[in-house]
Design a protein around this motif. Structure first.
Motif, short mmCIF file in Angstrom:
data_model
loop_
_atom_site.label_atom_id
_atom_site.label_comp_id
_atom_site.label_asym_id
_atom_site.label_seq_id
_atom_site.Cartn_x
_atom_site.Cartn_y
_atom_site.Cartn_z
N THR A 1 0.84 -1.21 0.00
CA THR A 1 0.00 0.00 0.00
C THR A 1 0.87 1.25 0.00
OG1 THR A 1 -1.83 -1.14 1.09
CG2 THR A 1 -1.78 1.27 1.28
N VAL A 2 1.91 1.26 0.82
CA VAL A 2 2.81 2.43 0.87
C VAL A 2 3.48 2.64 -0.49
CG1 VAL A 2 4.97 3.28 1.87
CG2 VAL A 2 3.15 2.43 3.36
N ALA A 3 3.88 1.56 -1.15
CA ALA A 3 4.48 1.69 -2.48
C ALA A 3 3.49 2.33 -3.45
CB ALA A 3 4.94 0.32 -2.99
N ALA A 4 2.24 1.92 -3.38
CA ALA A 4 1.21 2.51 -4.25
C ALA A 4 0.96 3.98 -3.88
CB ALA A 4 -0.08 1.70 -4.15
N LEU A 5 0.93 4.29 -2.59
CA LEU A 5 0.75 5.67 -2.15
C LEU A 5 1.90 6.55 -2.64
CD1 LEU A 5 -0.39 5.00 1.53
CD2 LEU A 5 -1.76 6.10 -0.25
N ARG A 6 3.08 5.99 -2.61
CA ARG A 6 4.26 6.74 -3.09
C ARG A 6 4.17 7.01 -4.59
NH1 ARG A 6 10.18 4.69 -2.94
NH2 ARG A 6 11.16 6.67 -3.33
N ARG A 7 3.76 5.99 -5.35
CA ARG A 7 3.60 6.17 -6.81
C ARG A 7 2.59 7.26 -7.13
NH1 ARG A 7 3.97 0.58 -6.75
NH2 ARG A 7 1.72 0.32 -6.85
N GLU A 8 1.57 7.39 -6.28
CA GLU A 8 0.53 8.40 -6.51
C GLU A 8 0.91 9.76 -5.94
OE1 GLU A 8 -1.95 8.09 -8.45
OE2 GLU A 8 -1.85 5.92 -8.77
N GLY A 9 2.09 9.87 -5.34
CA GLY A 9 2.54 11.15 -4.80
C GLY A 9 1.83 11.55 -3.52
N LEU A 10 1.37 10.57 -2.75
CA LEU A 10 0.65 10.86 -1.52
C LEU A 10 1.51 10.73 -0.26
CD1 LEU A 10 -2.60 9.00 -2.56
CD2 LEU A 10 -2.27 11.48 -2.44
N VAL A 11 2.60 9.97 -0.36
CA VAL A 11 3.53 9.86 0.77
C VAL A 11 4.95 9.92 0.26
CG1 VAL A 11 1.95 8.44 2.18
CG2 VAL A 11 3.67 7.31 0.74
N ARG A 12 5.85 10.26 1.20
CA ARG A 12 7.29 10.19 0.96
C ARG A 12 7.85 9.15 1.92
NH1 ARG A 12 6.34 15.49 0.96
NH2 ARG A 12 7.02 15.82 3.10
N THR A 13 8.89 8.48 1.49
CA THR A 13 9.55 7.52 2.37
C THR A 13 11.01 7.92 2.52
OG1 THR A 13 10.09 6.01 0.55
CG2 THR A 13 8.02 5.61 1.71
N ALA A 14 11.55 7.64 3.69
CA ALA A 14 12.95 7.90 3.98
C ALA A 14 13.48 6.75 4.82
CB ALA A 14 13.11 9.22 4.72
N THR A 15 14.77 6.52 4.72
CA THR A 15 15.38 5.48 5.53
C THR A 15 15.27 5.86 6.99
OG1 THR A 15 16.92 5.00 3.75
CG2 THR A 15 17.50 4.17 5.93
#
Length: 159
Positions: free
Chosen positions: A74-88
């Motif tokens: 889900t997070v990967a899909a949210l990221r693709r849609e520009g809704l979340v950012r991820t960081a290490t």
């Protein structure tokens, strides 16, 4: 050749189809309001992040009672849609998830839809002679008495 069991009547298919049709109507709600890239399964994580701030995938999965794998997808899909950012995170295996400004702007509508959907579902539940919420609770109780895996084994031919 044996008979194709997928051609038989399915006990659970109608429920999956019902849930899919409800999700489709929520998708239409978003489309009518110009919201793109948001699926119903995204809304819970977005709202939780909006209220709690940055979370790891594990924290988000635990908070929403889903598997780490499901939340990671889900997070990967949210990221693709520009809704979340991820960081290490604190170690290379941990990912910190934060909302984008775009997602933050959507939150009031997403929360309003969530509340309205819950109210509509409670209304539907009250209209039926045997509410789905009661059926789910009864099924959970039955599975506590005897788990599904044991029931499945009983219906399989011996190996």
């Amino acid at each position: 050749m044996t008979h194709d069991p997928t051609e038989e009547t399915s006990v659970w298919r109608p429920l999956r189809q019902l849930l899919n049709s409800l999700d489709d109507e929520i998708d239409q709600f978003y489309a009518q309001r110009g919201i793109t890239g948001v699926r119903p399964r995204f809304v819970g994580p977005l709202i939780r992040l909006g209220h709690r701030g940055t979370m790891t995938i594990r924290e988000l999965a635990d908070a929403l009672e889903v598997t780490h794998s499901a939340m990671s997808q889900t997070v990967a899909a949210l990221r693709r849609e520009g809704l979340v950012r991820t960081a290490t995170g604190s170690d290379a295996r941990t990912r910190q998830i934060t909302l984008t400004d775009r997602a933050r702007r959507m939150l009031p509508l997403l929360e309003a839809e969530w509340r309205a959907s819950e109210a509509a579902l409670r209304e539907l539940d009250a209209e039926t002679p045997y509410p789905l919420s009661r059926a789910v609770a009864d099924l959970r109780e039955a599975l506590e008495r005897r788990r599904f895996r044991d029931r499945l084994d009983d219906h399989l031919p011996p190996s």
